[in-house]
Design an enzyme around this catalytic site. Sequence first.
Site, short mmCIF file in Angstrom:
data_model
loop_
_atom_site.label_atom_id
_atom_site.label_comp_id
_atom_site.label_asym_id
_atom_site.label_seq_id
_atom_site.Cartn_x
_atom_site.Cartn_y
_atom_site.Cartn_z
N ASP A 12 0.83 -1.21 0.00
CA ASP A 12 0.00 0.00 0.00
C ASP A 12 0.87 1.26 0.00
O ASP A 12 1.98 1.26 0.54
CB ASP A 12 -0.91 -0.03 1.25
N HIS A 29 2.36 3.31 -8.92
CA HIS A 29 2.17 1.88 -9.21
C HIS A 29 3.37 1.33 -10.01
O HIS A 29 3.84 0.23 -9.77
CB HIS A 29 0.88 1.66 -10.00
N LEU A 123 11.30 -20.40 -4.48
CA LEU A 123 10.19 -19.58 -3.97
C LEU A 123 8.92 -19.75 -4.82
O LEU A 123 8.99 -19.77 -6.05
CB LEU A 123 10.63 -18.10 -4.03
#
Length: 225
Positions: A12, A29, A123
């Site tokens: 955020d 963004h 991962l």
Amino acid sequence: MNILNHLAIIMDGNGRWAKNRSLVRTNGHKKGADVVNDIAIYCAKNNIKNLTLYAFSTENWKRPKSEVDFLLNLLLKFIKLKEELFLQNNIRFHTIGDLSPFSNKLKDAIANLKNKTQNNNGLNLILAINYGSQNEITRAVNLALENGYKITEQSIAKHLDSASFGDVDLLIRTGGEQRLSNFLLWQSSYAELAFTPTLWPDFNSKELEEIIAKFKSIHRKFGAI
Ligand code: FPP
């Protein structure tokens, strides 16, 4: 020392980061997508098995169409251009969330990257897209019923999108707000929560390392003593 099997992050603060620089929100963004690289490589190199990133929520459709379009386009670019990141770092790509409203172009790119990385065993990088926890739980319950299961905690957990990644151990939210925003509510029942005022575009692996060090030293009791 606690084991960090599943790290989840609410990324955020992109809009505020841009506003602070008199830029349009979408610049935040764009910068935010770059930070994903640093964080993914850190997790891959430090043997974290599962990293779930909240990239687009079921509620984000309420944003202006121009921002929604930008975010989905950024997602498409990320998925198409980051193949090397996944292949060089032995990262497997997954998503959680309902992909059905997305364009065929985006769906195909997602399927392609999942396919190309399916043999990677380091991962698991899980992007939560068109994801909302209430939506996920509702779909899981319906799926369990369709598959002939009685509704139990186990049967719901088994049918969640994220079933194979296990419960969240540590959930981080950047950007200073202290709420979960419909993210991994079931899976975070006993997660440790870390809130940092750092806006996502300013977040980095150094701060992540500090948060993880603190997490490792906590005495986790899971309701026992
Ligand atoms: C919240 O910031 C962030 C989002 C809704 C989108 C998260 C997307 C990215 C980090 C970039 C794309 C990621 C990938 C993997 C391609 P906000 O816009 O709510 O910020 P604000 O609270 O400051 O307005």
